[in-house]
Design an enzyme around this catalytic site. Sequence first.
Site, PDB file in Angstrom:
ATOM      1  CE  LYS A 115      -1.290  28.023  45.221  1.00 23.97           C
ATOM      2  NZ  LYS A 115      -1.271  27.183  44.039  1.00 23.97           N
ATOM      3  CE  LYS A 207       4.029  31.684  43.324  1.00 29.42           C
ATOM      4  NZ  LYS A 207       3.628  31.635  41.928  1.00 29.42           N
ATOM      5  CE  LYS A 210      -0.129  28.460  35.837  1.00 30.39           C
ATOM      6  NZ  LYS A 210       0.327  27.530  36.877  1.00 30.39           N
TER       7      LYS A 210
HETATM    8  P1  ATP Z   1      -0.599  29.165  41.273  1.00 27.18           P
HETATM    9  O1  ATP Z   1      -0.600  30.579  41.768  1.00 27.18           O
HETATM   10  O2  ATP Z   1      -1.938  28.689  40.791  1.00 27.18           O
HETATM   11  O3  ATP Z   1       0.100  28.201  42.203  1.00 27.18           O
HETATM   12  P2  ATP Z   1       1.820  29.468  39.798  1.00 27.18           P
HETATM   13  O4  ATP Z   1       1.984  30.725  39.062  1.00 27.18           O
HETATM   14  O5  ATP Z   1       2.544  29.316  41.089  1.00 27.18           O
HETATM   15  O6  ATP Z   1       0.272  29.189  39.949  1.00 27.18           O
HETATM   16  P3  ATP Z   1       2.526  26.757  39.130  1.00 27.18           P
HETATM   17  O7  ATP Z   1       1.933  25.949  38.040  1.00 27.18           O
HETATM   18  O8  ATP Z   1       2.121  26.458  40.532  1.00 27.18           O
HETATM   19  O9  ATP Z   1       2.242  28.293  38.812  1.00 27.18           O
HETATM   20  O10 ATP Z   1       4.108  26.677  39.043  1.00 27.18           O
HETATM   21  C1  ATP Z   1       4.805  26.221  37.886  1.00 27.18           C
HETATM   22  C2  ATP Z   1       6.276  26.535  38.019  1.00 27.18           C
HETATM   23  O11 ATP Z   1       6.478  27.946  37.916  1.00 27.18           O
HETATM   24  C3  ATP Z   1       6.903  26.112  39.354  1.00 27.18           C
HETATM   25  O12 ATP Z   1       8.200  25.612  39.111  1.00 27.18           O
HETATM   26  C4  ATP Z   1       6.983  27.406  40.133  1.00 27.18           C
HETATM   27  O13 ATP Z   1       8.018  27.388  41.090  1.00 27.18           O
HETATM   28  C5  ATP Z   1       7.276  28.383  39.004  1.00 27.18           C
HETATM   29  N1  ATP Z   1       6.839  29.729  39.369  1.00 27.18           N
HETATM   30  C6  ATP Z   1       5.579  30.104  39.685  1.00 27.18           C
HETATM   31  N2  ATP Z   1       5.524  31.405  39.941  1.00 27.18           N
HETATM   32  C7  ATP Z   1       6.790  31.874  39.806  1.00 27.18           C
HETATM   33  C8  ATP Z   1       7.381  33.166  39.936  1.00 27.18           C
HETATM   34  N3  ATP Z   1       6.650  34.215  40.284  1.00 27.18           N
HETATM   35  N4  ATP Z   1       8.715  33.292  39.720  1.00 27.18           N
HETATM   36  C9  ATP Z   1       9.472  32.222  39.366  1.00 27.18           C
HETATM   37  N5  ATP Z   1       8.971  30.983  39.218  1.00 27.18           N
HETATM   38  C10 ATP Z   1       7.643  30.804  39.439  1.00 27.18           C
HETATM   39 MG    MG Z   2       2.205  27.610  42.302  1.00 25.87          MG
END
Ligand code: ATP
Ligand code: MG
Length: 345
Positions: A115, A207, A210
């Site tokens: 990040k 992955k 967001k």
């Molecule tokens: P950012 O990219 O801003 O970190 P994010 O998509 O990783 O956002 P988070 O709010 O950090 O979202 O994560 C919330 C939950 O979703 C966590 O338990 C994380 O492990 C899960 N998660 C995030 N992305 C994935 C993915 N691609 N596949 C499965 N689980 C995910």
């Molecule tokens: Mg995350």
Amino acid sequence: MTSIHPRVFSGVQPTGNLHLGNYLGAIKRFVEMQKIHDCIYCVVDLHAITFWQDPHELKRNTREVTAAFLAAGIDAGKHIVFNQSQVPQHAELAWVLNCVARLGWLNRMTQFKEKAGKNREAASVGLYVYPNLMAADILVYRATHVPVGEDQKQHLELARDIAQKFNVDFTESIREAGYQNGFFPLPEPLISGPATRVMSLKDGSKKMSKSDPSDLSRINLTDDADLIAKKIRKARTDPEPLPAEVSGLRSRPEAANLVGIYAALMDTSSEAVLKDFGSRQFSVFKQALVDLAVARLAPLAEEMKRLLADPAHVEAILAKGSVRAEAIAAPVYEEVKKILGFVRR
Ligand code: ATP
Ligand code: MG
């Protein structure tokens, strides 16, 4: 209070663009946990501000994650749903844990490296100590089980190391306070199922996230049927038909991803999906995936929309949840102060 009560804790950041990975890797599994344990689900706004957030957007996104929790089936009456900043003990315990965790431990965290990117000097200090706050989120409830996506495994291991070090550093004081087997439980990550790491639709090595600048890389929970169909049709694949066995997915990350998504949406395994779709062309499989994704996600989006039309109602749920969360966190943090030797009122 001295014995450890099984308890689930997990959180999602209100940073916008809630996606299918968040749903399959986290939120859907939060719903399943409710049947077996007491659960606490948190909208982690303190984590969100490790990157600058527009204040109006942050508020809107906080309500949106809450709406997603509720629409997915989390029962905010039976369990606890709240936003992190309303319970001050998260940040207070995080400071204590900043003093327990070692710099060398944090230096190994891959999420920070990813990040912060190349310009590490410009990253916020908060982004660096984020894993300590995450440990505090869990430990302030003495939570025992943490359902998360695969990307959070390293942070969970760190939380266990921090809990362990606290228990060892203060063994005697913890015993004096009446705890025979350490104060913090070592929280267990729950990472299972066919979609623990949903990948970007555009790049099978990244992955779904967001923060990915490409909207075509993810399916947002608020996307309508047309957009879901378009994104799945455009998803990257290879020219081969689907393999008949799971072993045939090994060096085909994009195919493995779509099969895993289908399996998770269907509550089945990748093996079972390949029984139906093995040797079929992607065009056929993608159409089935579109139909399934729309059938599962459209009612969720609909319910989120309905909930978000009444912001006061959503905020009232968070307020109520915060009071109940604090009722658990405050006495735990009081014990921590006692253990540390802080003079208390
Ligand atoms: P950012 O990219 O801003 O970190 P994010 O998509 O990783 O956002 P988070 O709010 O950090 O979202 O994560 C919330 C939950 O979703 C966590 O338990 C994380 O492990 C899960 N998660 C995030 N992305 C994935 C993915 N691609 N596949 C499965 N689980 C995910
Ligand atoms: Mg995350």
